[in-house]
Each structure stands twice: as structure tokens, then as C-alpha cells.
Motif scaffolding. Structure first.
Motif, PDB file in Angstrom:
ATOM      1  N   VAL A 163      22.602  27.232 -28.265  1.00 11.23           N
ATOM      2  CA  VAL A 163      21.822  26.282 -27.461  1.00 11.23           C
ATOM      3  C   VAL A 163      22.561  25.939 -26.178  1.00 11.23           C
ATOM      4  CG1 VAL A 163      20.889  23.940 -27.403  1.00 11.23           C
ATOM      5  CG2 VAL A 163      20.594  25.334 -29.451  1.00 11.23           C
ATOM      6  N   SER A 164      23.881  25.867 -26.255  1.00  6.66           N
ATOM      7  CA  SER A 164      24.696  25.515 -25.091  1.00  6.66           C
ATOM      8  C   SER A 164      24.698  26.595 -24.009  1.00  6.66           C
ATOM      9  CB  SER A 164      26.138  25.239 -25.520  1.00  6.66           C
ATOM     10  OG  SER A 164      26.675  26.367 -26.182  1.00  6.66           O
ATOM     11  N   ASP A 165      24.159  27.761 -24.301  1.00  3.76           N
ATOM     12  CA  ASP A 165      24.051  28.825 -23.283  1.00  3.76           C
ATOM     13  C   ASP A 165      22.832  28.631 -22.388  1.00  3.76           C
ATOM     14  OD1 ASP A 165      25.137  31.257 -25.727  1.00  3.76           O
ATOM     15  OD2 ASP A 165      26.331  30.209 -24.205  1.00  3.76           O
ATOM     16  N   SER A 166      21.998  27.670 -22.687  1.00  2.24           N
ATOM     17  CA  SER A 166      20.818  27.410 -21.870  1.00  2.24           C
ATOM     18  C   SER A 166      21.252  27.046 -20.458  1.00  2.24           C
ATOM     19  CB  SER A 166      19.985  26.271 -22.475  1.00  2.24           C
ATOM     20  OG  SER A 166      19.539  26.604 -23.770  1.00  2.24           O
ATOM     21  N   ALA A 167      20.780  27.823 -19.495  1.00 10.65           N
ATOM     22  CA  ALA A 167      21.229  27.674 -18.107  1.00 10.65           C
ATOM     23  C   ALA A 167      20.452  28.683 -17.261  1.00 10.65           C
ATOM     24  CB  ALA A 167      22.726  27.941 -17.982  1.00 10.65           C
ATOM     25  N   VAL A 168      20.766  28.688 -15.970  1.00 13.29           N
ATOM     26  CA  VAL A 168      20.233  29.718 -15.078  1.00 13.29           C
ATOM     27  C   VAL A 168      21.356  30.712 -14.769  1.00 13.29           C
ATOM     28  CG1 VAL A 168      19.075  30.217 -12.897  1.00 13.29           C
ATOM     29  CG2 VAL A 168      18.658  28.026 -14.050  1.00 13.29           C
ATOM     30  N   TYR A 169      21.059  31.987 -14.901  1.00 12.70           N
ATOM     31  CA  TYR A 169      22.049  33.048 -14.703  1.00 12.70           C
ATOM     32  C   TYR A 169      21.709  33.843 -13.452  1.00 12.70           C
ATOM     33  CZ  TYR A 169      23.666  31.829 -19.328  1.00 12.70           C
ATOM     34  OH  TYR A 169      24.171  31.134 -20.402  1.00 12.70           O
ATOM     35  N   PHE A 170      22.716  34.047 -12.609  1.00 11.55           N
ATOM     36  CA  PHE A 170      22.537  34.763 -11.348  1.00 11.55           C
ATOM     37  C   PHE A 170      23.427  35.988 -11.330  1.00 11.55           C
ATOM     38  CE2 PHE A 170      20.027  31.737  -8.957  1.00 11.55           C
ATOM     39  CZ  PHE A 170      20.339  30.519  -9.513  1.00 11.55           C
ATOM     40  N   CYS A 171      22.823  37.111 -11.014  1.00 17.23           N
ATOM     41  CA  CYS A 171      23.568  38.334 -10.746  1.00 17.23           C
ATOM     42  C   CYS A 171      23.865  38.368  -9.243  1.00 17.23           C
ATOM     43  CB  CYS A 171      22.728  39.531 -11.173  1.00 17.23           C
ATOM     44  SG  CYS A 171      23.534  41.127 -11.029  1.00 17.23           S
ATOM     45  N   ALA A 172      25.033  38.850  -8.868  1.00 17.22           N
ATOM     46  CA  ALA A 172      25.387  38.866  -7.451  1.00 17.22           C
ATOM     47  C   ALA A 172      26.272  40.064  -7.145  1.00 17.22           C
ATOM     48  CB  ALA A 172      26.124  37.579  -7.064  1.00 17.22           C
ATOM     49  N   LEU A 173      26.239  40.487  -5.903  1.00 17.87           N
ATOM     50  CA  LEU A 173      27.163  41.523  -5.470  1.00 17.87           C
ATOM     51  C   LEU A 173      27.943  41.047  -4.248  1.00 17.87           C
ATOM     52  CD1 LEU A 173      26.087  43.226  -2.722  1.00 17.87           C
ATOM     53  CD2 LEU A 173      24.466  44.124  -4.346  1.00 17.87           C
ATOM     54  N   GLY A 174      29.135  41.584  -4.128  1.00 22.01           N
ATOM     55  CA  GLY A 174      29.951  41.273  -2.970  1.00 22.01           C
ATOM     56  C   GLY A 174      29.470  42.068  -1.785  1.00 22.01           C
ATOM     57  N   GLY A 175      29.119  41.398  -0.683  1.00 23.64           N
ATOM     58  CA  GLY A 175      28.598  42.077   0.481  1.00 23.64           C
ATOM     59  C   GLY A 175      29.613  43.023   1.101  1.00 23.64           C
ATOM     60  N   SER A 176      29.115  43.941   1.915  1.00 23.39           N
ATOM     61  CA  SER A 176      29.976  44.928   2.548  1.00 23.39           C
ATOM     62  C   SER A 176      30.874  44.259   3.591  1.00 23.39           C
ATOM     63  CB  SER A 176      29.126  46.020   3.207  1.00 23.39           C
ATOM     64  OG  SER A 176      28.244  45.452   4.144  1.00 23.39           O
ATOM     65  N   GLY A 177      31.928  44.928   3.932  1.00 24.70           N
ATOM     66  CA  GLY A 177      32.874  44.344   4.870  1.00 24.70           C
ATOM     67  C   GLY A 177      33.811  43.385   4.172  1.00 24.70           C
ATOM     68  N   ASN A 178      34.544  42.636   4.941  1.00 28.29           N
ATOM     69  CA  ASN A 178      35.553  41.754   4.364  1.00 28.29           C
ATOM     70  C   ASN A 178      35.160  40.281   4.468  1.00 28.29           C
ATOM     71  OD1 ASN A 178      38.021  41.231   3.115  1.00 28.29           O
ATOM     72  ND2 ASN A 178      38.999  40.804   5.084  1.00 28.29           N
ATOM     73  N   THR A 179      33.849  40.026   4.618  1.00 21.38           N
ATOM     74  CA  THR A 179      33.453  38.627   4.771  1.00 21.38           C
ATOM     75  C   THR A 179      33.577  37.855   3.470  1.00 21.38           C
ATOM     76  OG1 THR A 179      31.138  39.020   4.212  1.00 21.38           O
ATOM     77  CG2 THR A 179      31.776  39.299   6.516  1.00 21.38           C
ATOM     78  N   GLY A 180      33.455  38.546   2.352  1.00 21.74           N
ATOM     79  CA  GLY A 180      33.488  37.864   1.068  1.00 21.74           C
ATOM     80  C   GLY A 180      32.176  37.212   0.691  1.00 21.74           C
ATOM     81  N   LYS A 181      31.126  37.402   1.503  1.00 20.44           N
ATOM     82  CA  LYS A 181      29.877  36.741   1.148  1.00 20.44           C
ATOM     83  C   LYS A 181      29.260  37.415  -0.064  1.00 20.44           C
ATOM     84  CE  LYS A 181      26.892  39.301   4.350  1.00 20.44           C
ATOM     85  NZ  LYS A 181      26.090  39.194   5.594  1.00 20.44           N
ATOM     86  N   LEU A 182      28.483  36.635  -0.794  1.00 22.58           N
ATOM     87  CA  LEU A 182      27.807  37.104  -1.996  1.00 22.58           C
ATOM     88  C   LEU A 182      26.313  37.216  -1.733  1.00 22.58           C
ATOM     89  CD1 LEU A 182      29.620  34.842  -4.604  1.00 22.58           C
ATOM     90  CD2 LEU A 182      29.885  37.313  -4.361  1.00 22.58           C
ATOM     91  N   ILE A 183      25.710  38.229  -2.342  1.00 26.18           N
ATOM     92  CA  ILE A 183      24.267  38.409  -2.288  1.00 26.18           C
ATOM     93  C   ILE A 183      23.762  38.229  -3.715  1.00 26.18           C
ATOM     94  CG2 ILE A 183      22.399  40.025  -1.799  1.00 26.18           C
ATOM     95  CD1 ILE A 183      24.420  41.253   0.293  1.00 26.18           C
ATOM     96  N   PHE A 184      22.868  37.247  -3.874  1.00 29.57           N
ATOM     97  CA  PHE A 184      22.427  36.851  -5.212  1.00 29.57           C
ATOM     98  C   PHE A 184      21.039  37.375  -5.534  1.00 29.57           C
ATOM     99  CE2 PHE A 184      25.538  33.736  -6.649  1.00 29.57           C
ATOM    100  CZ  PHE A 184      26.195  33.395  -5.472  1.00 29.57           C
ATOM    101  N   GLY A 185      20.800  37.592  -6.823  1.00 27.12           N
ATOM    102  CA  GLY A 185      19.448  37.761  -7.321  1.00 27.12           C
ATOM    103  C   GLY A 185      18.761  36.412  -7.397  1.00 27.12           C
ATOM    104  N   GLN A 186      17.518  36.427  -7.844  1.00 26.79           N
ATOM    105  CA  GLN A 186      16.725  35.191  -7.819  1.00 26.79           C
ATOM    106  C   GLN A 186      17.023  34.270  -8.988  1.00 26.79           C
ATOM    107  OE1 GLN A 186      15.643  38.164  -8.737  1.00 26.79           O
ATOM    108  NE2 GLN A 186      13.737  38.087  -9.903  1.00 26.79           N
ATOM    109  N   GLY A 187      17.812  34.741  -9.943  1.00 26.21           N
ATOM    110  CA  GLY A 187      18.156  33.890 -11.075  1.00 26.21           C
ATOM    111  C   GLY A 187      17.199  34.070 -12.237  1.00 26.21           C
TER     112      GLY A 187
END
Lengths: 113, 114
Positions: free
Chosen positions: A82-106
Motif C-alpha cells: 500500500v505504501s508504494d501508492s504514488a506517481v512514478y515518472f520515467c526520465a532520461l538525461g538530456g543530451s549534452g552536459n546540461t544535466g536536464k531531465l526529460i520526463f514522461g507524463q507519469g
């Protein structure tokens, strides 16, 4: 451009059921892949990550394997609580060295006792 | 260290007003990111700082948005002449600058424009 697609929710499971949340991605190069979790009223928390093909990330009973051939990073857990109830997001590290993340919709997971 | 702090947690404003949000990152982290999350969607990148330098801005960041990080410590995000479409959760995160690793997110500021 880079993008992430997750299976739509909500996903409703009974306690101790097996969980799979599908995630596929489109990216140039070989990005790092992440799963984040967001509990109600809290910030995003890193659940697990994988940095290269065939890597398996794992944490708290959750696992995901970086599959380059299918451009996927599906999240699995053998027995949800029950404690796993939450919103889960998949993400990838964007290209380059910015460190930004690109997320799925959850994907919202609700686990019932 | 108490993690990444954002203030306020909630903000309700009338259309056309200006609002400013603050983010205090983890002190050792030299990178600071702003994301926007609308209902039912994942966070979308807005901008990021390496120390005090703003190095990238998303196309989502219109001219009404401005962000600063004076002295490379806390950051502010200002929205001028707010519109109803600006209603969202604004997330701040900091990292030590090793690619996409080591992110710590704040709990966000929820903006409602009425």
C-alpha cells in the motif's frame, strides 16, 4: 527531439500483486535513464537509475533494465505494498552536459489492501 | 542540510499580477534547475544555472518569465502579468553538476492564477 512515453494510468493493484509500468524513450546517443517517484505532497525522489545498455537499476524492491534494442526501461516490482501508492515518472538525461531531465507524463499507482 | 527549499508552497494570484518564487538549493550544489509541472503531466525543463550563470532557457520560458541566481546561492523565478495558463507546480532542483545525477528536488510551489 528526445522524449519519454509511459503507460497511462491509473494502475490499481491489490497488495502483493506484481507491478509493471512500461516506459519507452526516443533519444540521440545513449542517455542515462531514471525512475522518479512522487508521494502525495512531497517532492520527486530518485527511485533508481541506469547509465548504459543492459544495466539494471534497483532499489526498495523495484527494478528496471536499460534495453537499448527496444529503447525501453520498464519498472517492475514483484510484490507491491500500500505504501508504494504514488506517481512514478520515467526520465532520461538530456543530451549534452546540461544535466536536464526529460520526463514522461507519469503513471499513478494505487495499491489497495 | 535540509534539502531544497521552495517558498511559498502555494500562491493564488489574480490574472495580470506579478509573482516571485524562491528556491534555496543544497549549499554544495552548483547547479540549479527550474521545472514546471501541469496536472497529469511530467515536469518540463524551464531553465538552469551553473553557479550564478544562467546557461540554458527552454522555449517554454516566455518573455514574461525571468530567473536569477545572484551569487550562485538561492534563485528566484518571477512571472510578470500572470495568465491562467501559468497555473502549475513550479519545481526547483539542485545537483552537484555531474550530468543528470545527484538531483534533489524541492516540494514545489503551486501557482493558481484566477
Amino acid at each position: 527531439g528526445d522524449s519519454v512515453t509511459q503507460m497511462e494510468g491509473p494502475v490499481t493493484l491489490s497488495e502483493e500483486a506484481f507491478l509493471t509500468i512500461n516506459c519507452t524513450y526516443t533519444a540521440t546517443g545513449y542517455p542515462s535513464l531514471f525512475w522518479y517517484v512522487q508521494y502525495p505532497g512531497e517532492g520527486l525522489q530518485l527511485l533508481l537509475k541506469a547509465t548504459k545498455a543492459d544495466d539494471k537499476g534497483s532499489n526498495k524492491g523495484f527494478e528496471a533494465t536499460y534495453r537499448k534494442e527496444t529503447t525501453s526501461f520498464h519498472l517492475e516490482k514483484g510484490s507491491v505494498q500500500v505504501s508504494d501508492s504514488a506517481v512514478y515518472f520515467c526520465a532520461l538525461g538530456g543530451s549534452g552536459n546540461t544535466g536536464k531531465l526529460i520526463f514522461g507524463q507519469g503513471t499513478t499507482l494505487q495499491v489497495k489492501p | 542540510d535540509t534539502g531544497v527549499s521552495q517558498d511559498p508552497r502555494h500562491k493564488i494570484t489574480k490574472r495580470g499580477q506579478n509573482v516571485t518564487f524562491r528556491c534555496d538549493p543544497i549549499s554544495e550544489h552548483n547547479r540549479l534547475y527550474w521545472y514546471r509541472q501541469t496536472l497529469g503531466q511530467g515536469p518540463e525543463f524551464l531553465t538552469y544555472f551553473q553557479n550564478e550563470a544562467q546557461l540554458e532557457k527552454s522555449r517554454l520560458l516566455s518573455d514574461r518569465f525571468s530567473a536569477e541566481r545572484p551569487k550562485g546561492s538561492f534563485s528566484t523565478l518571477e512571472i510578470q502579468r500572470t495568465e491562467q495558463g501559468d497555473s502549475a507546480m513550479y519545481l526547483c532542483a539542485s545537483s552537484p553538476g555531474q550530468g543528470s545525477y545527484g538531483y534533489t528536488f524541492g516540494s514545489g510551489t503551486r501557482l493558481t492564477v484566477v
